[in-house]
Design a protein around this motif. Structure first.
Motif, PDB file in Angstrom:
ATOM      1  N   GLN A  38       0.855  -1.184   0.000  1.00  0.00           N
ATOM      2  CA  GLN A  38       0.000   0.000   0.000  1.00  0.00           C
ATOM      3  C   GLN A  38       0.890   1.232   0.000  1.00  0.00           C
ATOM      4  O   GLN A  38       1.973   1.222   0.595  1.00  0.00           O
ATOM      5  CB  GLN A  38      -0.910   0.004   1.237  1.00  0.00           C
ATOM      6  CG  GLN A  38      -1.879   1.187   1.312  1.00  0.00           C
ATOM      7  CD  GLN A  38      -2.640   1.227   2.629  1.00  0.00           C
ATOM      8  OE1 GLN A  38      -2.159   0.745   3.654  1.00  0.00           O
ATOM      9  NE2 GLN A  38      -3.831   1.802   2.617  1.00  0.00           N
ATOM     10  N   THR A  72      -5.289   0.465  -1.916  1.00  0.00           N
ATOM     11  CA  THR A  72      -3.828   0.467  -1.847  1.00  0.00           C
ATOM     12  C   THR A  72      -3.231   1.836  -2.160  1.00  0.00           C
ATOM     13  O   THR A  72      -2.032   2.039  -1.988  1.00  0.00           O
ATOM     14  CB  THR A  72      -3.252  -0.563  -2.833  1.00  0.00           C
ATOM     15  OG1 THR A  72      -3.777  -0.290  -4.141  1.00  0.00           O
ATOM     16  CG2 THR A  72      -3.622  -1.982  -2.414  1.00  0.00           C
ATOM     17  N   THR A 103      -6.112   0.849   5.205  1.00  0.00           N
ATOM     18  CA  THR A 103      -5.089  -0.044   5.753  1.00  0.00           C
ATOM     19  C   THR A 103      -5.729  -1.153   6.576  1.00  0.00           C
ATOM     20  O   THR A 103      -5.339  -2.328   6.478  1.00  0.00           O
ATOM     21  CB  THR A 103      -4.089   0.742   6.618  1.00  0.00           C
ATOM     22  OG1 THR A 103      -3.516   1.798   5.845  1.00  0.00           O
ATOM     23  CG2 THR A 103      -2.978  -0.166   7.125  1.00  0.00           C
TER      24      THR A 103
END
Length: 215
Positions: A38, A72, A103
């Motif tokens: 990410q 991401t 996240t």
């Protein structure tokens, strides 16, 4: 069950965080771990993160569903600058709630999340929040990317001292061999010095060589 989240930072801009992040993801995937990368905040792009594209290229994988969902790459700004300035120039604030939610969603779907920052640890995300303080707030262990280029000893030790001062765990130092500015003599000495420093001051920290990648 949530994944282990590692924050990938570097000693400087252009040190090779993106290569290191892609390599670590590829390595973990080869070890049968379900891993995703990410980008915390992408600047200098429109709509799609070029760093995520490089991750997928190194990982030898197609665009993932989470990429299409923008989980991401939750925040992208157009001007190639520090996040605090890029967001100001685009006329909108960084949405940290959106980033953290993305996240957490990734952490629910994967075993490991590699979260790549922008620049180094002291890069300002806002006028009042540094990257290192965001990492501290979130409780992420750090993978610090360094190399054998001239000047990296100073930058690396300063970064290590900053992590120690804030009691942020250093999971690994990723030594980037892709740095084509290396001088062989300087690089060899840098490697020896940094390994000795870690052994004395960060004995539990892993040393990871990031090999020259052909993608």
């Amino acid at each position: 069950m949530s994944a282990q989240i590692y924050f990938i930072s570097g000693i400087d801009t252009g040190i090779g965080k993106t290569f290191a992040t892609g390599f670590l993801a590829k390595t973990l995937a080869e070890q049968q771990q379900k891993v995703i990368t990410q980008k915390l905040i992408q600047t200098g792009n429109v709509d799609v993160s070029e760093d995520l594209e490089k991750h997928r290229e190194i990982m030898a994988t197609d665009w993932l569903p989470e990429d299409h969902e923008k989980l991401t790459m939750p925040e992208i700004f157009t001007y190639p600058a520090s996040p605090h300035l890029a967001s100001e120039l685009d006329g909108r604030e960084i949405d940290f709630a959106k980033i953290n939610a993305a996240t957490e969603t990734l952490a629910q779907r994967y075993d490991v999340v590699l979260l790549e920052g922008a620049g180094g640890l002291m890069v300002p995300l806002t006028r009042r929040l540094l990257t290192i303080d965001f990492v501290k707030q979130q409780g992420y262990p750090v993978v610090l990317v360094s190399s054998g280029r001239l000047g990296s000893i100073n930058h690396t030790l300063l970064s290590l001292e900053a992590l120690k001062a804030r009691q942020i765990p250093l999971y690994a130092l990723a030594y980037n061999l892709n740095d084509d500015s290396q001088d062989e003599i300087i690089a060899k000495d840098t490697r020896q010095l940094l390994k000795a420093y870690l052994a004395e001051h960060f004995p539990d920290t892993l040393w990871i060589d990031v090999p020259v990648l052909v993608v």
